[in-house]
Design a protein around this motif. Sequence first.
Motif, PDB file in Angstrom:
ATOM      1  N   ILE A  10       7.255 -12.892  27.805  1.00  0.00           N
ATOM      2  CA  ILE A  10       5.895 -13.434  27.850  1.00  0.00           C
ATOM      3  C   ILE A  10       4.926 -12.579  27.048  1.00  0.00           C
ATOM      4  O   ILE A  10       4.207 -13.083  26.181  1.00  0.00           O
ATOM      5  N   GLN A  11       4.889 -11.306  27.312  1.00  0.00           N
ATOM      6  CA  GLN A  11       3.905 -10.440  26.658  1.00  0.00           C
ATOM      7  C   GLN A  11       4.127 -10.304  25.150  1.00  0.00           C
ATOM      8  O   GLN A  11       3.164 -10.401  24.393  1.00  0.00           O
ATOM      9  N   PRO A  12       5.349 -10.082  24.668  1.00  0.00           N
ATOM     10  CA  PRO A  12       5.511 -10.014  23.210  1.00  0.00           C
ATOM     11  C   PRO A  12       5.107 -11.300  22.495  1.00  0.00           C
ATOM     12  O   PRO A  12       4.545 -11.251  21.403  1.00  0.00           O
ATOM     13  N   ILE A  13       5.377 -12.442  23.124  1.00  0.00           N
ATOM     14  CA  ILE A  13       4.960 -13.696  22.504  1.00  0.00           C
ATOM     15  C   ILE A  13       3.440 -13.749  22.392  1.00  0.00           C
ATOM     16  O   ILE A  13       2.898 -14.149  21.364  1.00  0.00           O
ATOM     17  N   ARG A  14       2.758 -13.324  23.426  1.00  0.00           N
ATOM     18  CA  ARG A  14       1.287 -13.341  23.402  1.00  0.00           C
ATOM     19  C   ARG A  14       0.733 -12.345  22.382  1.00  0.00           C
ATOM     20  O   ARG A  14      -0.218 -12.632  21.675  1.00  0.00           O
ATOM     21  N   ILE A  15       1.340 -11.164  22.292  1.00  0.00           N
ATOM     22  CA  ILE A  15       0.841 -10.127  21.387  1.00  0.00           C
ATOM     23  C   ILE A  15       1.124 -10.463  19.929  1.00  0.00           C
ATOM     24  O   ILE A  15       0.297 -10.231  19.055  1.00  0.00           O
ATOM     25  N   LEU A  20       0.810 -18.973  23.480  1.00  0.00           N
ATOM     26  CA  LEU A  20       1.391 -19.352  24.761  1.00  0.00           C
ATOM     27  C   LEU A  20       0.256 -19.571  25.745  1.00  0.00           C
ATOM     28  O   LEU A  20      -0.448 -18.643  26.132  1.00  0.00           O
ATOM     29  N   SER A  21       0.060 -20.825  26.142  1.00  0.00           N
ATOM     30  CA  SER A  21      -1.045 -21.178  27.029  1.00  0.00           C
ATOM     31  C   SER A  21      -0.685 -20.869  28.479  1.00  0.00           C
ATOM     32  O   SER A  21       0.395 -20.388  28.782  1.00  0.00           O
ATOM     33  N   GLY A  22      -1.618 -21.172  29.355  1.00  0.00           N
ATOM     34  CA  GLY A  22      -1.375 -20.981  30.783  1.00  0.00           C
ATOM     35  C   GLY A  22      -0.221 -21.820  31.285  1.00  0.00           C
ATOM     36  O   GLY A  22       0.567 -21.385  32.121  1.00  0.00           O
ATOM     37  N   TRP A  23      -0.109 -23.056  30.763  1.00  0.00           N
ATOM     38  CA  TRP A  23       1.006 -23.924  31.135  1.00  0.00           C
ATOM     39  C   TRP A  23       2.323 -23.349  30.648  1.00  0.00           C
ATOM     40  O   TRP A  23       3.341 -23.446  31.339  1.00  0.00           O
ATOM     41  N   GLY A  24       2.320 -22.780  29.476  1.00  0.00           N
ATOM     42  CA  GLY A  24       3.533 -22.168  28.941  1.00  0.00           C
ATOM     43  C   GLY A  24       3.985 -20.987  29.767  1.00  0.00           C
ATOM     44  O   GLY A  24       5.170 -20.840  30.078  1.00  0.00           O
ATOM     45  N   ILE A  25       3.034 -20.134  30.137  1.00  0.00           N
ATOM     46  CA  ILE A  25       3.362 -18.973  30.959  1.00  0.00           C
ATOM     47  C   ILE A  25       3.863 -19.418  32.327  1.00  0.00           C
ATOM     48  O   ILE A  25       4.852 -18.892  32.845  1.00  0.00           O
ATOM     49  N   ALA A  26       3.195 -20.408  32.913  1.00  0.00           N
ATOM     50  CA  ALA A  26       3.614 -20.913  34.226  1.00  0.00           C
ATOM     51  C   ALA A  26       5.014 -21.519  34.164  1.00  0.00           C
ATOM     52  O   ALA A  26       5.817 -21.327  35.086  1.00  0.00           O
ATOM     53  N   SER A  27       5.325 -22.217  33.088  1.00  0.00           N
ATOM     54  CA  SER A  27       6.663 -22.820  32.984  1.00  0.00           C
ATOM     55  C   SER A  27       7.730 -21.745  32.808  1.00  0.00           C
ATOM     56  O   SER A  27       8.828 -21.865  33.374  1.00  0.00           O
ATOM     57  N   VAL A  28       7.439 -20.701  32.049  1.00  0.00           N
ATOM     58  CA  VAL A  28       8.411 -19.608  31.874  1.00  0.00           C
ATOM     59  C   VAL A  28       8.643 -18.895  33.201  1.00  0.00           C
ATOM     60  O   VAL A  28       9.784 -18.607  33.576  1.00  0.00           O
TER      61      VAL A  28
END
Length: 96
Positions: A10-15, A20-28
């Motif tokens: 999650i974090q490397p994708i964001r950085i 990665l939206s909130g929905w993306g993070i929630a789904s992961v």
Amino acid sequence: MEAIILLLAIQPIRIMGGSLSGWGIASVIGLAVVAIALSGMMKRSWAWTAGLVLQILLAACGFFHYSLAILGLIFGAAWIYALSVRRTILGRPGLL
């Protein structure tokens, strides 16, 4: 192992500039929780099919970020291999 990799991704994708939206993070996070739950249910025959469905859902998360689709393909290939080894050991015809 898959759940840990998903959570750590999650974090490397964001950085790295991923959107990665909130929905993306929630789904992961949801997929990681399901992966942990399924790892304890491998004695049941339906859990093997559910594990394969989990890989398909992870590949579908590629709509949120392409790296999730790549992870889905990698873990999907490993899952298909595990299913074929299971089939060989149990001597059952078919994929599952």
